[in-house]
Design an enzyme around this catalytic site. Structure first.
Site, short mmCIF file in Angstrom:
data_model
loop_
_atom_site.label_atom_id
_atom_site.label_comp_id
_atom_site.label_asym_id
_atom_site.label_seq_id
_atom_site.Cartn_x
_atom_site.Cartn_y
_atom_site.Cartn_z
N ASN A 8 -0.92 -17.96 98.09
CA ASN A 8 -1.28 -16.59 97.73
C ASN A 8 -2.54 -16.67 96.88
O ASN A 8 -2.47 -17.03 95.71
CB ASN A 8 -0.11 -15.96 96.95
CG ASN A 8 -0.45 -14.60 96.39
OD1 ASN A 8 -1.48 -14.01 96.73
ND2 ASN A 8 0.40 -14.10 95.51
N LYS A 10 -4.30 -14.30 95.83
CA LYS A 10 -4.45 -13.13 94.94
C LYS A 10 -5.89 -12.60 95.05
O LYS A 10 -6.48 -12.67 96.12
CB LYS A 10 -4.05 -13.49 93.51
CG LYS A 10 -2.68 -14.18 93.47
CD LYS A 10 -2.10 -14.32 92.11
CE LYS A 10 -0.74 -14.99 92.21
NZ LYS A 10 -0.01 -15.02 90.95
N HIS A 93 5.26 -8.26 95.55
CA HIS A 93 4.94 -9.27 94.54
C HIS A 93 5.04 -8.63 93.17
O HIS A 93 4.71 -7.44 93.01
CB HIS A 93 3.53 -9.81 94.79
CG HIS A 93 3.21 -10.99 93.95
ND1 HIS A 93 2.85 -10.87 92.62
CD2 HIS A 93 3.23 -12.32 94.20
CE1 HIS A 93 2.65 -12.07 92.10
NE2 HIS A 93 2.88 -12.98 93.05
N GLU A 95 3.20 -8.71 90.70
CA GLU A 95 1.94 -8.10 90.24
C GLU A 95 1.74 -6.72 90.87
O GLU A 95 1.17 -5.83 90.24
CB GLU A 95 0.76 -9.05 90.53
CG GLU A 95 0.82 -10.25 89.57
CD GLU A 95 0.20 -11.54 90.11
OE1 GLU A 95 -0.53 -11.50 91.11
OE2 GLU A 95 0.49 -12.60 89.51
N GLU A 163 10.60 -15.32 92.83
CA GLU A 163 9.51 -15.61 91.90
C GLU A 163 9.85 -15.06 90.53
O GLU A 163 9.60 -13.86 90.26
CB GLU A 163 8.21 -14.96 92.39
CG GLU A 163 7.73 -15.49 93.71
CD GLU A 163 6.21 -15.43 93.81
OE1 GLU A 163 5.62 -16.48 94.07
OE2 GLU A 163 5.63 -14.37 93.57
N GLY A 169 2.02 -18.17 87.09
CA GLY A 169 0.75 -18.42 86.41
C GLY A 169 0.88 -18.94 84.99
O GLY A 169 -0.10 -18.96 84.25
N SER A 208 4.36 -21.18 89.45
CA SER A 208 3.88 -22.45 88.88
C SER A 208 4.28 -23.68 89.69
O SER A 208 4.52 -24.75 89.13
CB SER A 208 4.33 -22.58 87.42
OG SER A 208 3.70 -21.59 86.63
P1 PGA Z 1 1.39 -19.28 90.61
O1 PGA Z 1 1.63 -17.89 91.38
O2 PGA Z 1 1.71 -20.38 91.59
O3 PGA Z 1 -0.03 -19.26 90.20
O4 PGA Z 1 2.35 -19.30 89.45
C1 PGA Z 1 2.67 -17.74 92.30
C2 PGA Z 1 2.67 -16.36 92.88
O5 PGA Z 1 2.37 -15.40 92.15
O6 PGA Z 1 2.93 -16.17 94.09
#
Ligand code: PGA
Length: 248
Positions: A8, A10, A93, A95, A163, A169, A208
């Site tokens: 992803n 983003k 997601h 976000e 998640e 992140g 992560s």
């Molecule tokens: P990350 O994000 O691997 O940077 O923690 C995962 C995600 O949001 O899908």
């Protein structure tokens, strides 16, 4: 069902980043993956990426509108993503839920839109840190699943991504035991709700994931792959995560 490692990106990536896609394609040609591989770049790059990677791995969007077309300035339909070369779309997601106020009901409508356009939906669920600390994580995830995953979901049209919001992140992950427990809980919720359709639906872990922890996480029961954010931006790191999938 083959495991899936999904990147992803983003809101990261310009045309210059297509080089990472080409590098990934070339590396997978030399060393084929033991899993399905997907990259979800910004939608602006999907069509160009499709021209570069020529089916070496799948491409996906990161969101879609529930309608096929119309007066929705700034939005993209599932049909548009498909037309650009996507075969998957990430939905719900955290976000999107957080910054855009997306409800689980909206996510369910988007999942139906994805299927209508012939895309596979990757539906994300996960608890916040406060919810985990309060012991509510299983309940929160089950409720999100109930409301976000339409009854017609099958392993052919839907993938679930667990998640935990606090792991995205941050460089922090749940323990292996916590991941395994949540994936088992998600599996039983899916079976209770969808019957046989919930039995082999892939459940990805996200938050992560990096080359250092991928082997352990991907080896856990009911972990059908990974949704990778930051570590998917660099082809070398993403390849090391893909290489951590054990051949079935
Ligand atoms: P990350 O994000 O691997 O940077 O923690 C995962 C995600 O949001 O899908």
């Amino acid at each position: 069902m083959a495991a899936l490692v999904a990147g992803n990106w983003k809101m990261n990536g310009l045309a210059a980043s297509l080089g990472e896609m080409v590098a990934l394609k070339d590396a997978l040609a030399r060393q084929p993956a033991a899993c399905d591989v997907l990259v979800c770049p910004p939608a602006t790059l999907i069509a160009q990426a499709a021209g570069c990677v020529k089916g070496a791995f799948a491409l996906g969007g990161q969101d879609c509108h529930a309608s096929p077309k119309g007066a929705f300035t700034g939005d993209l339909s599932a049909e548009m993503l498909k037309d650009a070369g996507a075969s998957y779309v990430i939905l719900g997601h955290s976000e999107r839920r957080h910054y855009h106020g997306e409800t689980s009901e909206a996510v369910a409508a988007k999942a139906r839109a994805a299927w209508r356009a012939g895309l596979k939906a990757i539906i994300c669920v996960g608890e916040s840190e406060a919810q985990r600390n309060a012991g509510d994580a299983p309940h929160v995830c089950a409720a999100q699943l109930d409301e976000s995953v339409p009854q017609e979901a099958t392993s052919a049209n839907t993938v679930i991504a667990y998640e935990p919001v606090w792991a995205i992140g941050t460089g922090r992950t749940p323990t292996s035991a916590e991941i395994a427990a949540m994936h088992a809980h998600i599996r039983s919720s899916l079976i209770a709700r969808l019957g046989a359709g919930g039995k082999d639906m892939l459940i990805l872990y996200g938050g992560s994931v990096n080359p250092g922890n991928a082997g352990e996480i991907l080896g856990l029961p009911e972990v059908g792959g990974a949704l990778v954010g930051g570590a998917s931006l660099k082809c070398d790191d993403f390849l090391r995560i893909i290489a951590a999938v054990n051949p079935a």
